[in-house]
Design an enzyme around this catalytic site. Structure first.
Site, PDB file in Angstrom:
ATOM      1  N   GLU A   1       0.211  -1.009  -7.314  1.00  0.00           N
ATOM      2  CA  GLU A   1       1.578  -1.514  -7.207  1.00  0.00           C
ATOM      3  C   GLU A   1       2.073  -1.485  -5.760  1.00  0.00           C
ATOM      4  O   GLU A   1       2.770  -2.403  -5.324  1.00  0.00           O
ATOM      5  CB  GLU A   1       2.523  -0.715  -8.118  1.00  0.00           C
ATOM      6  CG  GLU A   1       2.158  -0.754  -9.608  1.00  0.00           C
ATOM      7  CD  GLU A   1       2.021  -2.165 -10.170  1.00  0.00           C
ATOM      8  OE1 GLU A   1       2.649  -3.100  -9.631  1.00  0.00           O
ATOM      9  OE2 GLU A   1       1.271  -2.344 -11.146  1.00  0.00           O
TER      10      GLU A   1
ATOM     11  N   HIS B   1       0.988  -4.541  -3.943  1.00  0.00           N
ATOM     12  CA  HIS B   1       1.832  -5.720  -4.186  1.00  0.00           C
ATOM     13  C   HIS B   1       2.997  -5.759  -3.189  1.00  0.00           C
ATOM     14  O   HIS B   1       3.328  -6.805  -2.645  1.00  0.00           O
ATOM     15  CB  HIS B   1       2.395  -5.707  -5.606  1.00  0.00           C
ATOM     16  CG  HIS B   1       1.418  -6.161  -6.650  1.00  0.00           C
ATOM     17  ND1 HIS B   1       0.743  -7.359  -6.577  1.00  0.00           N
ATOM     18  CD2 HIS B   1       1.008  -5.579  -7.806  1.00  0.00           C
ATOM     19  CE1 HIS B   1      -0.040  -7.482  -7.641  1.00  0.00           C
ATOM     20  NE2 HIS B   1       0.101  -6.421  -8.402  1.00  0.00           N
TER      21      HIS B   1
HETATM   22 ZN    ZN Z   1      -0.812  -6.239 -10.199  1.00  0.00          ZN
END
Ligand code: ZN
Ligand code: ZN
Length: 177
Positions: A77, A80
């Site tokens: 995450e 991202h």
């Molecule tokens: Zn992802």
């Protein structure tokens, strides 16, 4: 909703920070730290909200798969967010795909991880229904079986730490046993 014990919540925050420290060292720049929420439900382990710079994690899956969660889901995450900070959403034809080239290279080169988009977590925990109870010091999750015993007046449970009887936290529809 299962409350995340404070020490687990702290580990999660520390891991997010460690990922950013690693990224900053490698990329030679600093990043703001995201807001972290541990309130995601359903089958997804986590998600990144790019524009608002937030990370959301699934407390049930985290508690059931702690090490794998910290090792893989957190960097996944964070990657991202990093891709968004570095490339935005892309322009024209050079769109940045969620798990595209940039994200994959973050995972490989920055975090030394295989850029996988699925996890092999124990999902059975999601099917185990529990009922939230409270004492004086914390929230407890009673299994449906125990909960129904309380409802039928066959049992009373106490907190091991503060010794107080557990009281039903919310008036939710009672799950079937
Ligand atoms: Zn992802
Ligand atoms: Zn207690």
């Amino acid at each position: 909703m299962s409350a995340t014990p404070a020490h687990l919540e702290q580990l999660l925050h520390q891991r997010v920070d460690a990922c950013f420290v690693q990224a900053e060292a490698r990329l030679g720049r600093t990043f703001a730290r995201p807001r972290i929420h541990c309130n995601m439900r359903g089958r997804a382990a986590g998600s990144a909200r790019l524009q608002t710079w937030e990370l959301r994690f699934n407390p049930t899956l985290y508690q059931a798969n702690q090490q794998a969660f910290l090792d893989e889901v957190v960097p996944h995450e964070v990657a991202h967010l990093l891709v968004y900070a570095l490339w935005g959403e892309g322009r024209g034809k050079a769109r940045v795909l969620p798990h595209g080239q940039q994200w994959q290279s973050m995972m490989r080169e920055l975090f030394g991880l295989e850029p996988r988009t699925t996890h092999s977590f124990d999902l059975t925990v999601l099917a185990q229904r529990t009922v939230p109870y409270r004492c004086h010091c914390q929230q407890h999750q009673l299994s449906v079986r125990r909960h129904n015993k309380v409802v039928r007046g066959e049992a009373r449970y106490h907190c091991r730490r503060c010794k107080q009887p557990l009281e039903r936290e919310l008036q939710e529809p009672v799950p079937a046993e």
